[in-house]
Scaffold this motif. Structure first.
Motif, PDB file in Angstrom:
ATOM      1  N   ASN A 233       0.809  -1.204   0.000  1.00  0.00           N
ATOM      2  CA  ASN A 233       0.000   0.000   0.000  1.00  0.00           C
ATOM      3  C   ASN A 233       0.847   1.261   0.000  1.00  0.00           C
ATOM      4  OD1 ASN A 233      -2.568  -0.938  -0.243  1.00  0.00           O
ATOM      5  ND2 ASN A 233      -2.756  -1.414   1.919  1.00  0.00           N
TER       6      ASN A 233
ATOM      7  N   THR B 251       1.433   1.924  -3.490  1.00  0.00           N
ATOM      8  CA  THR B 251       0.291   2.468  -4.215  1.00  0.00           C
ATOM      9  C   THR B 251       0.084   3.929  -3.843  1.00  0.00           C
ATOM     10  OG1 THR B 251      -1.272   1.726  -2.552  1.00  0.00           O
ATOM     11  CG2 THR B 251      -0.991   0.293  -4.449  1.00  0.00           C
ATOM     12  N   ALA B 252       0.572   4.307  -2.668  1.00  0.00           N
ATOM     13  CA  ALA B 252       0.415   5.695  -2.257  1.00  0.00           C
ATOM     14  C   ALA B 252       1.206   6.616  -3.170  1.00  0.00           C
ATOM     15  CB  ALA B 252       0.877   5.878  -0.815  1.00  0.00           C
ATOM     16  N   THR B 253       2.302   6.114  -3.719  1.00  0.00           N
ATOM     17  CA  THR B 253       3.090   6.977  -4.590  1.00  0.00           C
ATOM     18  C   THR B 253       2.726   6.741  -6.053  1.00  0.00           C
ATOM     19  OG1 THR B 253       4.805   5.326  -4.375  1.00  0.00           O
ATOM     20  CG2 THR B 253       5.075   7.323  -3.074  1.00  0.00           C
TER      21      THR B 253
ATOM     22  N   MET C 108      -0.058   6.046  -8.042  1.00  0.00           N
ATOM     23  CA  MET C 108      -1.498   5.993  -8.254  1.00  0.00           C
ATOM     24  C   MET C 108      -1.764   5.842  -9.750  1.00  0.00           C
ATOM     25  SD  MET C 108      -4.175   8.908  -7.031  1.00  0.00           S
ATOM     26  CE  MET C 108      -2.826  10.058  -7.233  1.00  0.00           C
TER      27      MET C 108
ATOM     28  N   SER D  72      -3.436  15.779  -6.245  1.00  0.00           N
ATOM     29  CA  SER D  72      -3.633  15.122  -7.521  1.00  0.00           C
ATOM     30  C   SER D  72      -2.523  15.598  -8.448  1.00  0.00           C
ATOM     31  CB  SER D  72      -5.033  15.522  -7.999  1.00  0.00           C
ATOM     32  OG  SER D  72      -5.142  15.458  -9.371  1.00  0.00           O
TER      33      SER D  72
ATOM     34  N   ARG E  33      -8.840   6.221  -4.641  1.00  0.00           N
ATOM     35  CA  ARG E  33      -7.788   6.659  -5.557  1.00  0.00           C
ATOM     36  C   ARG E  33      -6.413   6.398  -4.962  1.00  0.00           C
ATOM     37  NH1 ARG E  33      -8.155   6.622 -10.125  1.00  0.00           N
ATOM     38  NH2 ARG E  33      -6.649   8.286 -10.465  1.00  0.00           N
ATOM     39  N   LYS E  34      -6.323   6.472  -3.635  1.00  0.00           N
ATOM     40  CA  LYS E  34      -5.011   6.326  -3.006  1.00  0.00           C
ATOM     41  C   LYS E  34      -5.207   6.015  -1.528  1.00  0.00           C
ATOM     42  CE  LYS E  34      -1.728   9.858  -2.502  1.00  0.00           C
ATOM     43  NZ  LYS E  34      -0.883  10.887  -3.127  1.00  0.00           N
TER      44      LYS E  34
ATOM     45  N   ASP F 101      -2.986   5.924   1.959  1.00  0.00           N
ATOM     46  CA  ASP F 101      -1.685   6.273   2.531  1.00  0.00           C
ATOM     47  C   ASP F 101      -1.644   5.826   3.986  1.00  0.00           C
ATOM     48  OD1 ASP F 101       0.651   7.417   3.495  1.00  0.00           O
ATOM     49  OD2 ASP F 101       0.515   9.105   2.113  1.00  0.00           O
TER      50      ASP F 101
ATOM     51  N   GLN G 155      -8.024  -0.905  -1.463  1.00  0.00           N
ATOM     52  CA  GLN G 155      -6.860  -0.404  -2.188  1.00  0.00           C
ATOM     53  C   GLN G 155      -7.317   0.429  -3.374  1.00  0.00           C
ATOM     54  OE1 GLN G 155      -4.544  -3.630  -3.777  1.00  0.00           O
ATOM     55  NE2 GLN G 155      -6.335  -4.941  -3.972  1.00  0.00           N
ATOM     56  N   ALA G 156      -6.354   1.119  -3.974  1.00  0.00           N
ATOM     57  CA  ALA G 156      -6.670   2.000  -5.088  1.00  0.00           C
ATOM     58  C   ALA G 156      -7.456   1.247  -6.154  1.00  0.00           C
ATOM     59  CB  ALA G 156      -5.392   2.581  -5.681  1.00  0.00           C
TER      60      ALA G 156
END
Ligand code: CU
Length: 270
Positions: free
Chosen positions: A31, A34-36, A38, A120, A204-205, A207, A244-245
């Motif tokens: 995760n 995925t935070a970075t 997207m 964004s 979408r994200k 964190d 998750q995203a």
């Protein structure tokens, strides 16, 4: 239950327990990435750009007299721009790219909900005296805009225009995504009317470090907030490990001491 079976069961539990621990750790790592990274979202005004595709850099100056310099950008469809955003003022300013309508609507929402948090690839918040950059791929032609949506700044005229001229010559090979209509905002199914406290959204994200979640959401009826993509805090960090995203969700959000907090959330297939 035979004793033999019971032992097997305990052993199975032990394995599941251990592997859950391992998985949850892996999930954290996953995760975090995925935070970075997207997934890029195609918007009417373009899509997140690849720094390697940059052929032109424009510096936008921002000032406390609520102006951008330059305030007009001429771009060719297909160009990926590096926009260097320089805040020459003593106030926080931001650059947000969008359609005129989307920006003016969002500016009105910012006046109503000044503590909303957004992030964004088509925006940059720039502290006083600082410089940031936005890499944006203008793959759709049209008249767009950019603005500072800090409450009051847009209303004071902190807006600029972007004209992306059509590249008719490259029709066949041009970015395929450009010819597909933008995905429609999540529509509210009829049964949702019965429970207007739940809002539809798409993750979408996630964190896990800041314990926040970015949701592209429909109208939040209980808050009187329009549809947008926004960063929320969560009531319980455990909510973050469940999604998750890309996941479609239903959630309930509340405003607590100015912060927007997801109180509950469930995965949901529209
Ligand atoms: Cu501003």
């Amino acid at each position: 239950m035979t004793p033999k079976f019971a032992i097997k069961l305990i052993a199975a539990y032990a394995i599941i327990y251990c592997s859950t621990t391992v998985f949850s750790h892996e999930n954290h790592v996953q995760n975090k990435s995925t935070a970075t990274a997207m997934t890029a979202e195609q918007k009417d005004w373009g899509i997140a750009g690849d720094v390697k595709a940059v052929k032109r850099t424009i510096t936008l100056q921002m000032s406390d007299d609520m102006r951008f310099t330059p305030a007009q950008l001429e771009i060719k469809q297909g160009e990926t721009l590096r926009l260097i955003v320089k805040n020459n003022g003593k106030l926080l300013h931001e650059l947000v790219i969008g359609s005129k309508d989307a920006l003016s609507e969002h500016a009105a929402q910012m006046l109503k909900f000044p503590t909303m948090e957004h992030d964004s690839p088509d925006m940059a918040h720039v502290a006083a005296g600082k410089t940031r950059e936005v890499i944006w791929h203008f793959n759709r032609a049209g008249d767009f805009a950019f603005a500072c949506l800090i409450p009051g700044h847009y209303q004071a005229g902190m807006v600029g225009t972007i004209r992306v001229s059509s590249a008719l010559a490259q029709t066949a090979n041009d970015d395929h995504a450009a010819h597909h209509p933008a995905p429609a905002a999540p529509a509210a199914p009829a049964d949702l009317a019965a429970n207007s406290d739940m809002t539809e959204g798409e993750v979408r994200k996630v964190d896990l470090v800041t314990k926040k979640i970015m949701l592209k959401h429909g109208e939040i009826k209980n808050l009187g907030m329009g549809a947008m993509t926004m960063v929320f805090q969560v009531n319980d960090p455990a909510l973050l490990s469940q999604v998750q995203a890309g996941d479609k969700v239903r959630f309930r959000a509340e405003q607590i001491k100015g912060a927007f907090v997801v109180m509950s959330m469930e995965k949901h297939t529209p």
